[in-house]
Design a protein around this motif. Sequence first.
Motif, PDB file in Angstrom:
ATOM      1  N   SER A  72      35.120  54.088  39.208  1.00 31.52           N
ATOM      2  CA  SER A  72      35.726  53.130  40.142  1.00 31.52           C
ATOM      3  C   SER A  72      35.142  51.755  39.854  1.00 31.52           C
ATOM      4  CB  SER A  72      35.417  53.527  41.595  1.00 31.52           C
ATOM      5  OG  SER A  72      34.027  53.391  41.846  1.00 31.52           O
ATOM      6  N   GLY A  73      35.723  50.751  40.482  1.00 33.61           N
ATOM      7  CA  GLY A  73      35.159  49.405  40.356  1.00 33.61           C
ATOM      8  C   GLY A  73      33.754  49.348  40.929  1.00 33.61           C
ATOM      9  N   MET A  74      33.528  50.022  42.047  1.00 35.58           N
ATOM     10  CA  MET A  74      32.199  50.002  42.661  1.00 35.58           C
ATOM     11  C   MET A  74      31.175  50.744  41.803  1.00 35.58           C
ATOM     12  SD  MET A  74      32.325  47.907  45.060  1.00 35.58           S
ATOM     13  CE  MET A  74      30.598  48.103  45.492  1.00 35.58           C
ATOM     14  N   THR A 142      38.225  34.750  44.248  1.00 30.94           N
ATOM     15  CA  THR A 142      37.636  35.738  45.146  1.00 30.94           C
ATOM     16  C   THR A 142      38.727  36.520  45.887  1.00 30.94           C
ATOM     17  OG1 THR A 142      37.491  34.038  46.860  1.00 30.94           O
ATOM     18  CG2 THR A 142      35.496  34.468  45.580  1.00 30.94           C
ATOM     19  N   ASN A 143      38.336  37.727  46.263  1.00 31.66           N
ATOM     20  CA  ASN A 143      39.191  38.583  47.080  1.00 31.66           C
ATOM     21  C   ASN A 143      38.581  38.644  48.477  1.00 31.66           C
ATOM     22  OD1 ASN A 143      40.602  40.684  48.274  1.00 31.66           O
ATOM     23  ND2 ASN A 143      39.520  42.271  47.147  1.00 31.66           N
ATOM     24  N   PRO A 144      39.282  38.256  49.532  1.00 34.97           N
ATOM     25  CA  PRO A 144      40.694  37.883  49.592  1.00 34.97           C
ATOM     26  C   PRO A 144      40.954  36.369  49.732  1.00 34.97           C
ATOM     27  CG  PRO A 144      39.937  38.420  51.791  1.00 34.97           C
ATOM     28  CD  PRO A 144      38.730  38.475  50.890  1.00 34.97           C
ATOM     29  N   VAL A 167      30.509  38.702  35.991  1.00 28.98           N
ATOM     30  CA  VAL A 167      31.717  38.185  36.640  1.00 28.98           C
ATOM     31  C   VAL A 167      32.584  39.354  37.097  1.00 28.98           C
ATOM     32  CG1 VAL A 167      33.809  36.794  36.352  1.00 28.98           C
ATOM     33  CG2 VAL A 167      31.690  36.121  35.192  1.00 28.98           C
ATOM     34  N   ASP A 168      32.841  39.422  38.396  1.00 25.61           N
ATOM     35  CA  ASP A 168      33.812  40.383  38.918  1.00 25.61           C
ATOM     36  C   ASP A 168      35.188  39.782  38.662  1.00 25.61           C
ATOM     37  OD1 ASP A 168      35.597  41.926  40.384  1.00 25.61           O
ATOM     38  OD2 ASP A 168      34.185  42.303  42.022  1.00 25.61           O
ATOM     39  N   ASN A 169      35.877  40.372  37.690  1.00 21.64           N
ATOM     40  CA  ASN A 169      37.126  39.799  37.178  1.00 21.64           C
ATOM     41  C   ASN A 169      38.352  40.552  37.701  1.00 21.64           C
ATOM     42  OD1 ASN A 169      38.150  37.759  35.435  1.00 21.64           O
ATOM     43  ND2 ASN A 169      38.511  39.260  33.805  1.00 21.64           N
ATOM     44  N   THR A 170      38.165  41.292  38.790  1.00 17.51           N
ATOM     45  CA  THR A 170      39.222  42.179  39.282  1.00 17.51           C
ATOM     46  C   THR A 170      40.513  41.436  39.605  1.00 17.51           C
ATOM     47  OG1 THR A 170      37.561  43.631  40.231  1.00 17.51           O
ATOM     48  CG2 THR A 170      39.791  43.843  41.091  1.00 17.51           C
ATOM     49  N   THR A 171      40.401  40.338  40.353  1.00 14.86           N
ATOM     50  CA  THR A 171      41.597  39.646  40.828  1.00 14.86           C
ATOM     51  C   THR A 171      42.402  39.063  39.666  1.00 14.86           C
ATOM     52  OG1 THR A 171      40.356  39.140  42.811  1.00 14.86           O
ATOM     53  CG2 THR A 171      42.422  37.986  42.540  1.00 14.86           C
ATOM     54  N   ALA A 172      41.713  38.498  38.689  1.00 10.14           N
ATOM     55  CA  ALA A 172      42.410  37.894  37.553  1.00 10.14           C
ATOM     56  C   ALA A 172      42.871  38.941  36.539  1.00 10.14           C
ATOM     57  CB  ALA A 172      41.497  36.887  36.869  1.00 10.14           C
ATOM     58  N   ASP A 191      39.676  48.566  37.938  1.00  8.53           N
ATOM     59  CA  ASP A 191      40.935  48.777  37.227  1.00  8.53           C
ATOM     60  C   ASP A 191      41.972  49.470  38.104  1.00  8.53           C
ATOM     61  OD1 ASP A 191      39.617  47.584  35.148  1.00  8.53           O
ATOM     62  OD2 ASP A 191      39.010  49.466  34.235  1.00  8.53           O
ATOM     63  N   THR A 192      41.560  49.695  39.346  1.00  8.74           N
ATOM     64  CA  THR A 192      42.456  50.234  40.361  1.00  8.74           C
ATOM     65  C   THR A 192      43.591  49.248  40.654  1.00  8.74           C
ATOM     66  OG1 THR A 192      40.433  51.143  41.332  1.00  8.74           O
ATOM     67  CG2 THR A 192      42.400  51.170  42.715  1.00  8.74           C
ATOM     68  N   LYS A 193      43.335  47.977  40.434  1.00  8.56           N
ATOM     69  CA  LYS A 193      44.236  46.906  40.869  1.00  8.56           C
ATOM     70  C   LYS A 193      45.227  46.543  39.754  1.00  8.56           C
ATOM     71  CE  LYS A 193      41.335  47.110  44.358  1.00  8.56           C
ATOM     72  NZ  LYS A 193      40.130  46.277  44.445  1.00  8.56           N
ATOM     73  N   LEU A 201      45.704  55.426  40.901  1.00 12.93           N
ATOM     74  CA  LEU A 201      44.388  55.856  40.430  1.00 12.93           C
ATOM     75  C   LEU A 201      43.298  54.871  40.861  1.00 12.93           C
ATOM     76  CD1 LEU A 201      43.664  53.799  37.861  1.00 12.93           C
ATOM     77  CD2 LEU A 201      45.339  55.232  36.726  1.00 12.93           C
ATOM     78  N   ILE A 202      42.054  55.360  40.807  1.00  8.52           N
ATOM     79  CA  ILE A 202      40.865  54.539  41.044  1.00  8.52           C
ATOM     80  C   ILE A 202      40.037  54.564  39.759  1.00  8.52           C
ATOM     81  CG2 ILE A 202      38.701  54.357  42.369  1.00  8.52           C
ATOM     82  CD1 ILE A 202      40.871  53.964  44.344  1.00  8.52           C
ATOM     83  N   LEU A 203      39.735  53.398  39.229  1.00  7.81           N
ATOM     84  CA  LEU A 203      38.927  53.289  38.000  1.00  7.81           C
ATOM     85  C   LEU A 203      38.233  51.936  37.957  1.00  7.81           C
ATOM     86  CD1 LEU A 203      41.070  54.449  34.921  1.00  7.81           C
ATOM     87  CD2 LEU A 203      39.039  55.584  35.804  1.00  7.81           C
ATOM     88  N   GLY A 204      37.223  51.835  37.102  1.00  8.64           N
ATOM     89  CA  GLY A 204      36.587  50.538  36.872  1.00  8.64           C
ATOM     90  C   GLY A 204      36.004  50.484  35.478  1.00  8.64           C
TER      91      GLY A 204
END
Length: 371
Positions: A72-74, A142-144, A167-172, A191-193, A201-204
């Motif tokens: 997961s991302g976490m 940033t989220n949100p 860098v948490d690059n999830t949003t981009a 990578d869930t997003k 799925l849930i991944l990171g």
Amino acid sequence: MHRDTLIVHAGYRKSTEPGPFLSGPQFSSTYTAPGDPSRHALTYGRFHNPTWTAWEDALGVLEGGQAIAFASGMAAAAAVFGVSLCRGDIVVLPADSYYAIRKVASTWLDSIGVQVRLAPTRGNAQAAAIEGARLLWIESPTNPMLDVCDIHGLVDAARTRGTLVAVDNTTATAYLQQPLALGATFVVASDTKALTGHSDLILGHVATTDGRFADALRTWRTHHGAIPGPMEVWLAHRSLATLPVRVSRQCATAQQLADLLASRSDISAVRYPGLPAHPGHAVAKRQMQAFGTVVSFDLGTRPRAEAFLGALTLVREATSFGGVHSIAERRARWGGDAVSEGFIRFSVGCETAEDILSDVTHALQAASVRP
Ligand SMILES: *Cc1c(COP(=O)(O)O)cnc(C)c1O
């Protein structure tokens, strides 16, 4: 070759190799491996899996470094904290980071004697907190809240002080922004997003250009067991080829939605890095290929936000973002973020823009009619 073309083929077998383009998921907890284990490429399912390897090769192409997949991302975030921080270290986090990151910092990191400093993303305010820190953690956008910071500028400020940068690059996603090229030590992503984008799925993953950290992250994953399932990884890889198509369309529609919302006098604080009025617009334009799939805005009150969400017919009320189906939620229902009661996080999907905009327009109309 263009980057989009490379992504379509990333991690797939060469066109000269016979067989499937992408092998199916390999379900194996153990492998036939007699005698000295070091003689075998594959031994036990927590150590390695060929489905992961193909996915990590693909992520490496996107990120420009070595990628390590996590459950997961976490799990990916925890691994970066785990390999970079120990007792007595200081970590600088965004005060407006993804909620669970701050939660992990105030519980686990605090309990092992890591000191946590918080500073806002906006205006690169984290720069003033770097002195003496072992790790600077950045999230942009940033989220949100969708605030933006200058990644290259912060990396420079950190590097002169010997501070690592994640860098948490999830949003981009790695499609829109490549922090390793901007000098970051680690990229962390859920990578869930949008990266996988199908809400199934849930991944990171973590990516880095530092070989020793890459080894340490793989060892962390093996020992802590935060491994991804082969089915999830295969689904993710299957989804990756359409990333450029999905995200380009989502970004184009997100810009239209942000423009529409910003033009209305009954909505305050429309947040989208693609709006010229956004304080991080110029920086986002420099460091991102496009401005992302999420638009946030404030409907003022909880009843109005709930009426809006209830009146949407195409857009589902659900958490998460980046998927092919448009979703929206009232973020304050979760607690933990400094958002007002009427704050909406809207994730723009791949539906026809006209249909999304008309659903939003009708729902806003319904929400403005007082009962
Ligand atoms: C969702 C998210 C995470 C956590 O990812 P999971 O896959 O849910 O564990 C981390 N950071 C950001 C910015 C996110 O949006």
